[in-house]
Design a protein around this motif. Structure first.
Motif, PDB file in Angstrom:
ATOM      1  N   VAL A 195       5.344   9.823 -13.711  1.00 26.77           N
ATOM      2  CA  VAL A 195       5.078   9.116 -12.462  1.00 26.77           C
ATOM      3  C   VAL A 195       5.258   7.614 -12.698  1.00 26.77           C
ATOM      4  CG1 VAL A 195       3.326   8.605 -10.711  1.00 26.77           C
ATOM      5  CG2 VAL A 195       3.447  10.892 -11.731  1.00 26.77           C
ATOM      6  N   PRO A 196       6.113   6.970 -11.906  1.00 26.75           N
ATOM      7  CA  PRO A 196       6.281   5.518 -12.063  1.00 26.75           C
ATOM      8  C   PRO A 196       4.965   4.777 -11.859  1.00 26.75           C
ATOM      9  CG  PRO A 196       8.026   6.435 -10.695  1.00 26.75           C
ATOM     10  CD  PRO A 196       7.009   7.520 -10.897  1.00 26.75           C
ATOM     11  N   ARG A 197       4.752   3.751 -12.661  1.00 29.74           N
ATOM     12  CA  ARG A 197       3.489   3.005 -12.635  1.00 29.74           C
ATOM     13  C   ARG A 197       3.193   2.375 -11.276  1.00 29.74           C
ATOM     14  NH1 ARG A 197       0.513   1.675 -16.498  1.00 29.74           N
ATOM     15  NH2 ARG A 197       0.855   1.868 -18.700  1.00 29.74           N
ATOM     16  N   LYS A 198       4.216   2.038 -10.509  1.00 34.11           N
ATOM     17  CA  LYS A 198       4.009   1.375  -9.224  1.00 34.11           C
ATOM     18  C   LYS A 198       3.658   2.344  -8.094  1.00 34.11           C
ATOM     19  CE  LYS A 198       6.878  -2.594 -10.259  1.00 34.11           C
ATOM     20  NZ  LYS A 198       7.978  -3.442  -9.832  1.00 34.11           N
ATOM     21  N   ASP A 199       3.797   3.633  -8.342  1.00 34.65           N
ATOM     22  CA  ASP A 199       3.491   4.623  -7.311  1.00 34.65           C
ATOM     23  C   ASP A 199       1.996   4.696  -7.050  1.00 34.65           C
ATOM     24  OD1 ASP A 199       6.172   5.249  -7.321  1.00 34.65           O
ATOM     25  OD2 ASP A 199       5.856   7.408  -7.523  1.00 34.65           O
ATOM     26  N   ILE A 200       1.640   5.019  -5.829  1.00 29.98           N
ATOM     27  CA  ILE A 200       0.269   5.395  -5.504  1.00 29.98           C
ATOM     28  C   ILE A 200       0.146   6.851  -5.931  1.00 29.98           C
ATOM     29  CG2 ILE A 200      -1.390   5.772  -3.653  1.00 29.98           C
ATOM     30  CD1 ILE A 200       0.145   3.547  -2.104  1.00 29.98           C
ATOM     31  N   LEU A 201      -0.875   7.163  -6.711  1.00 28.47           N
ATOM     32  CA  LEU A 201      -1.023   8.503  -7.275  1.00 28.47           C
ATOM     33  C   LEU A 201      -2.262   9.187  -6.701  1.00 28.47           C
ATOM     34  CD1 LEU A 201      -0.231  10.686  -9.365  1.00 28.47           C
ATOM     35  CD2 LEU A 201      -1.596   9.410 -11.036  1.00 28.47           C
ATOM     36  N   VAL A 202      -2.060  10.419  -6.216  1.00 25.70           N
ATOM     37  CA  VAL A 202      -3.165  11.235  -5.712  1.00 25.70           C
ATOM     38  C   VAL A 202      -3.138  12.548  -6.491  1.00 25.70           C
ATOM     39  CG1 VAL A 202      -4.131  12.448  -3.723  1.00 25.70           C
ATOM     40  CG2 VAL A 202      -3.009  10.235  -3.411  1.00 25.70           C
ATOM     41  N   ILE A 203      -4.267  12.884  -7.122  1.00 25.38           N
ATOM     42  CA  ILE A 203      -4.370  14.149  -7.853  1.00 25.38           C
ATOM     43  C   ILE A 203      -5.460  14.973  -7.186  1.00 25.38           C
ATOM     44  CG2 ILE A 203      -4.827  15.276 -10.059  1.00 25.38           C
ATOM     45  CD1 ILE A 203      -4.057  12.666 -11.432  1.00 25.38           C
ATOM     46  N   GLY A 204      -5.118  16.175  -6.809  1.00 23.13           N
ATOM     47  CA  GLY A 204      -6.088  17.065  -6.183  1.00 23.13           C
ATOM     48  C   GLY A 204      -5.886  18.480  -6.685  1.00 23.13           C
ATOM     49  N   GLN A 231       8.072   2.391   2.480  1.00 23.16           N
ATOM     50  CA  GLN A 231       8.787   1.127   2.617  1.00 23.16           C
ATOM     51  C   GLN A 231       8.415   0.152   1.510  1.00 23.16           C
ATOM     52  OE1 GLN A 231       8.146  -0.365   6.553  1.00 23.16           O
ATOM     53  NE2 GLN A 231       9.585   1.075   7.467  1.00 23.16           N
ATOM     54  N   SER A 232       7.122   0.074   1.180  1.00 25.80           N
ATOM     55  CA  SER A 232       6.725  -0.867   0.131  1.00 25.80           C
ATOM     56  C   SER A 232       6.280  -0.157  -1.144  1.00 25.80           C
ATOM     57  CB  SER A 232       5.596  -1.774   0.631  1.00 25.80           C
ATOM     58  OG  SER A 232       4.499  -0.990   1.032  1.00 25.80           O
ATOM     59  N   ASN A 233       5.694   1.010  -1.018  1.00 25.74           N
ATOM     60  CA  ASN A 233       5.243   1.783  -2.176  1.00 25.74           C
ATOM     61  C   ASN A 233       5.617   3.242  -1.991  1.00 25.74           C
ATOM     62  OD1 ASN A 233       3.509  -0.651  -2.142  1.00 25.74           O
ATOM     63  ND2 ASN A 233       2.595   0.291  -3.915  1.00 25.74           N
ATOM     64  N   ASN A 234       5.775   3.942  -3.098  1.00 28.79           N
ATOM     65  CA  ASN A 234       5.981   5.379  -3.061  1.00 28.79           C
ATOM     66  C   ASN A 234       4.655   6.065  -3.344  1.00 28.79           C
ATOM     67  OD1 ASN A 234       8.744   5.087  -2.606  1.00 28.79           O
ATOM     68  ND2 ASN A 234       9.141   4.866  -4.772  1.00 28.79           N
ATOM     69  N   LEU A 235       4.531   7.295  -2.878  1.00 29.91           N
ATOM     70  CA  LEU A 235       3.322   8.076  -3.048  1.00 29.91           C
ATOM     71  C   LEU A 235       3.666   9.334  -3.830  1.00 29.91           C
ATOM     72  CD1 LEU A 235       0.327   8.759  -2.267  1.00 29.91           C
ATOM     73  CD2 LEU A 235       1.273   9.861  -0.236  1.00 29.91           C
ATOM     74  N   THR A 236       2.962   9.551  -4.943  1.00 31.60           N
ATOM     75  CA  THR A 236       3.123  10.772  -5.721  1.00 31.60           C
ATOM     76  C   THR A 236       1.850  11.592  -5.593  1.00 31.60           C
ATOM     77  OG1 THR A 236       4.634   9.738  -7.301  1.00 31.60           O
ATOM     78  CG2 THR A 236       3.521  11.732  -8.022  1.00 31.60           C
ATOM     79  N   ILE A 237       2.017  12.867  -5.244  1.00 32.61           N
ATOM     80  CA  ILE A 237       0.886  13.769  -5.059  1.00 32.61           C
ATOM     81  C   ILE A 237       1.012  14.907  -6.068  1.00 32.61           C
ATOM     82  CG2 ILE A 237      -0.316  15.299  -3.466  1.00 32.61           C
ATOM     83  CD1 ILE A 237       0.984  13.638  -1.193  1.00 32.61           C
ATOM     84  N   LEU A 238      -0.054  15.127  -6.832  1.00 31.61           N
ATOM     85  CA  LEU A 238      -0.100  16.236  -7.780  1.00 31.61           C
ATOM     86  C   LEU A 238      -1.152  17.231  -7.321  1.00 31.61           C
ATOM     87  CD1 LEU A 238      -0.103  14.411 -11.238  1.00 31.61           C
ATOM     88  CD2 LEU A 238       1.819  15.447 -10.064  1.00 31.61           C
ATOM     89  N   SER A 239      -0.802  18.495  -7.330  1.00 33.39           N
ATOM     90  CA  SER A 239      -1.747  19.562  -7.037  1.00 33.39           C
ATOM     91  C   SER A 239      -1.914  20.364  -8.319  1.00 33.39           C
ATOM     92  CB  SER A 239      -1.189  20.444  -5.923  1.00 33.39           C
ATOM     93  OG  SER A 239      -2.069  21.503  -5.672  1.00 33.39           O
TER      94      SER A 239
END
Length: 74
Positions: A42-51, A7-15
């Protein structure tokens, strides 16, 4: 890569799965170049998770091919 809309932020997950430490330099260089190209998308505003598996080695070498986790961390 997965991108989830929020709703307020997008989440990008990289494996990711990196080449082993003993791999030729050209394979490791290609991995990190590909990772950077993906991160650039990845858009700068996204929350980014790299695992994943970056193939780091922890501990001491038992012989030429075996590694052990040093129990001082546990």
């Amino acid at each position: 890569m997965a991108r989830l809309k929020g709703q307020s932020n997008n989440l990008t997950i990289l494996s990711v799965y990196a080449p082993i430490c003993d791999a030729p330099d050209y394979l490791k260089d290609k991995f990190y170049a590909d990772l950077q190209l993906t991160l650039n998308k990845v858009p700068r505003k996204d929350i980014l998770v790299i695992g994943g598996d970056f193939n780091a080695r922890i501990g001491t070498r038992l012989n030429n091919s075996e590694w052990a986790i040093d129990n001082q961390f546990w």
